[in-house]
Motif scaffolding. Sequence first.
Motif, PDB file in Angstrom:
ATOM      1  N   ALA A  18       5.082  -1.156  -5.835  1.00 53.49           N
ATOM      2  CA  ALA A  18       4.895  -2.368  -5.039  1.00 53.49           C
ATOM      3  C   ALA A  18       5.311  -2.131  -3.588  1.00 53.49           C
ATOM      4  O   ALA A  18       4.637  -2.577  -2.650  1.00 53.49           O
ATOM      5  CB  ALA A  18       5.693  -3.515  -5.648  1.00 53.49           C
ATOM      6  N   GLU A  22       2.973  -2.363  -0.094  1.00 50.11           N
ATOM      7  CA  GLU A  22       3.336  -3.191   1.056  1.00 50.11           C
ATOM      8  C   GLU A  22       3.500  -2.351   2.319  1.00 50.11           C
ATOM      9  O   GLU A  22       3.198  -2.819   3.424  1.00 50.11           O
ATOM     10  CB  GLU A  22       4.613  -3.968   0.728  1.00 50.11           C
ATOM     11  N   TYR A  26      -0.621  -4.088   2.650  1.00 52.65           N
ATOM     12  CA  TYR A  26      -1.228  -5.010   1.695  1.00 52.65           C
ATOM     13  C   TYR A  26      -0.145  -5.739   0.916  1.00 52.65           C
ATOM     14  O   TYR A  26       1.037  -5.414   1.006  1.00 52.65           O
ATOM     15  CB  TYR A  26      -2.154  -4.253   0.739  1.00 52.65           C
ATOM     16  N   GLU A  27      -0.585  -6.724   0.128  1.00 53.63           N
ATOM     17  CA  GLU A  27       0.340  -7.468  -0.728  1.00 53.63           C
ATOM     18  C   GLU A  27       0.254  -6.922  -2.146  1.00 53.63           C
ATOM     19  O   GLU A  27      -0.840  -6.651  -2.644  1.00 53.63           O
ATOM     20  CB  GLU A  27      -0.013  -8.954  -0.719  1.00 53.63           C
ATOM     21  N   ALA A  28       1.396  -6.768  -2.789  1.00 53.31           N
ATOM     22  CA  ALA A  28       1.438  -6.276  -4.164  1.00 53.31           C
ATOM     23  C   ALA A  28       1.670  -7.444  -5.115  1.00 53.31           C
ATOM     24  O   ALA A  28       2.588  -8.242  -4.898  1.00 53.31           O
ATOM     25  CB  ALA A  28       2.543  -5.243  -4.329  1.00 53.31           C
ATOM     26  N   ARG A  29       0.839  -7.566  -6.139  1.00 54.27           N
ATOM     27  CA  ARG A  29       1.012  -8.581  -7.182  1.00 54.27           C
ATOM     28  C   ARG A  29       1.325  -7.877  -8.500  1.00 54.27           C
ATOM     29  O   ARG A  29       0.458  -7.205  -9.065  1.00 54.27           O
ATOM     30  CB  ARG A  29      -0.264  -9.417  -7.332  1.00 54.27           C
ATOM     31  N   VAL A  42      -3.612  -6.747  -3.081  1.00 54.24           N
ATOM     32  CA  VAL A  42      -4.263  -7.917  -2.492  1.00 54.24           C
ATOM     33  C   VAL A  42      -4.481  -7.669  -1.009  1.00 54.24           C
ATOM     34  O   VAL A  42      -3.588  -7.214  -0.301  1.00 54.24           O
ATOM     35  CB  VAL A  42      -3.404  -9.180  -2.705  1.00 54.24           C
ATOM     36  N   GLY A  43      -5.693  -7.997  -0.540  1.00 56.50           N
ATOM     37  CA  GLY A  43      -6.028  -7.764   0.861  1.00 56.50           C
ATOM     38  C   GLY A  43      -6.682  -6.430   1.096  1.00 56.50           C
ATOM     39  O   GLY A  43      -6.859  -6.002   2.240  1.00 56.50           O
ATOM     40  N   ASN A  44      -7.064  -5.779   0.008  1.00 58.91           N
ATOM     41  CA  ASN A  44      -7.706  -4.463   0.095  1.00 58.91           C
ATOM     42  C   ASN A  44      -9.059  -4.600   0.793  1.00 58.91           C
ATOM     43  O   ASN A  44      -9.937  -5.320   0.330  1.00 58.91           O
ATOM     44  CB  ASN A  44      -7.879  -3.907  -1.326  1.00 58.91           C
ATOM     45  N   GLN A  71      -8.968 -11.495  -8.077  1.00 59.79           N
ATOM     46  CA  GLN A  71      -7.910 -11.958  -8.963  1.00 59.79           C
ATOM     47  C   GLN A  71      -8.415 -12.778 -10.139  1.00 59.79           C
ATOM     48  O   GLN A  71      -7.701 -12.926 -11.136  1.00 59.79           O
ATOM     49  CB  GLN A  71      -6.882 -12.761  -8.168  1.00 59.79           C
ATOM     50  N   GLU A 228      -3.993 -18.069  -2.871  1.00 60.15           N
ATOM     51  CA  GLU A 228      -2.885 -18.805  -2.263  1.00 60.15           C
ATOM     52  C   GLU A 228      -1.670 -18.876  -3.180  1.00 60.15           C
ATOM     53  O   GLU A 228      -0.673 -19.518  -2.859  1.00 60.15           O
ATOM     54  CB  GLU A 228      -3.338 -20.212  -1.886  1.00 60.15           C
ATOM     55  N   GLY A 229      -1.767 -18.255  -4.373  1.00 63.03           N
ATOM     56  CA  GLY A 229      -0.606 -18.162  -5.241  1.00 63.03           C
ATOM     57  C   GLY A 229      -0.606 -19.052  -6.461  1.00 63.03           C
ATOM     58  O   GLY A 229       0.380 -19.072  -7.204  1.00 63.03           O
TER      59      GLY A 229
END
Length: 349
Positions: A18, A22, A26-29, A42-44, A71, A228-229
């Motif tokens: 993760a 970052e 990018y964001e890691a989920r 996320v944001g790839n 997602q 958005e989560g």
Amino acid sequence: MLVVMHPHATEAEIRQVAAAIEEMGYEARVMPGRQRTTVGVVGNDGRVDPSRLAGLAGVMECIPVTRPYKQVSREWRAQSTIVRLPGGITIGGDDVVIMAGPCSVESERQILDAAHAVRDAGATVLRGGAFKPRSSPYSFQGLGRQGLTLLAKAREETGLLIVTEAMDPEGLDAVVEIADIVQLGARNIQNYSLLKRAGRCGKPVLLKRGLAATIQELLLSAEYILAEGNPDVILCERGVRSFDPATRNLFDLAAIPVVHGLSHLPIVADPSHGTGHRDMVTPMARAAVAAGADGLLVEVHPNPDRALSDGAQSLFPEQFAQLMREAGVIAEAIGRRVASGQVTASGRR
């Protein structure tokens, strides 16, 4: 992109992956699973070099997500999402959840009578519009905030959960205060500011397919909410426009297995808007359960002949009670069951 971890990967190795994602901007989920954990990127923008992640400790493989939606896809999450509601009700598992009630809240007596009728028949969620988008500016537009207050009273008396529609970002907060499920209607499927706000509202969202939306467009709209989560999204097939005026819409039952194949999100069916005719609602509701719908959204009115909106497609309470019995038989035949809730003396589950 999905980074699939080995089944025995440690928490430290997952955190390292993760952190590496970052560091790349990018964001890691992190998504724990029954057998192994996956970490989504996320944001790839398509320029991620998988070799930077594939060599990290605990990584089994890196899988590119080829769908335009990320997602919501089965590639991202193989297990079906189960949306958990108050009272132990779940949507997306073995239960078929029945949401029923009038198209719109018209008066205190009307919504209370409808709530008691659908509760007594076995429904677990009360539908009813406090705010109603209508094609004509002269049609009944709902009672607004007063309607929300009446829905809250109906929940207090019957223990039913509430699903009701938010029409715009400004009114979303008022709906969130009352609703257990926030509905976004067919006309708002591409209202991106509303979709984003719904993704931050903290409540499950029922997203209806647009009047002329493809399945891909439906899933892309759901992607806005998840991005958005908010993972608790319930899709709804309610029919699309067609050239044939015999029914209000073309009720696309094939969308149910298609969505289940493409996405991990649950999908319910609305045979009332899908057909527009009372005598067609029950057979199409039966067909939707047989096709694998995770729930039904059915319009029921204590006196449909006097309804202020959509009376022609609203079931009488006795018709709905019969539908509930039939839906239970069909659900059992395919290894499922119609959800039920234990109501206490105070009216709460």
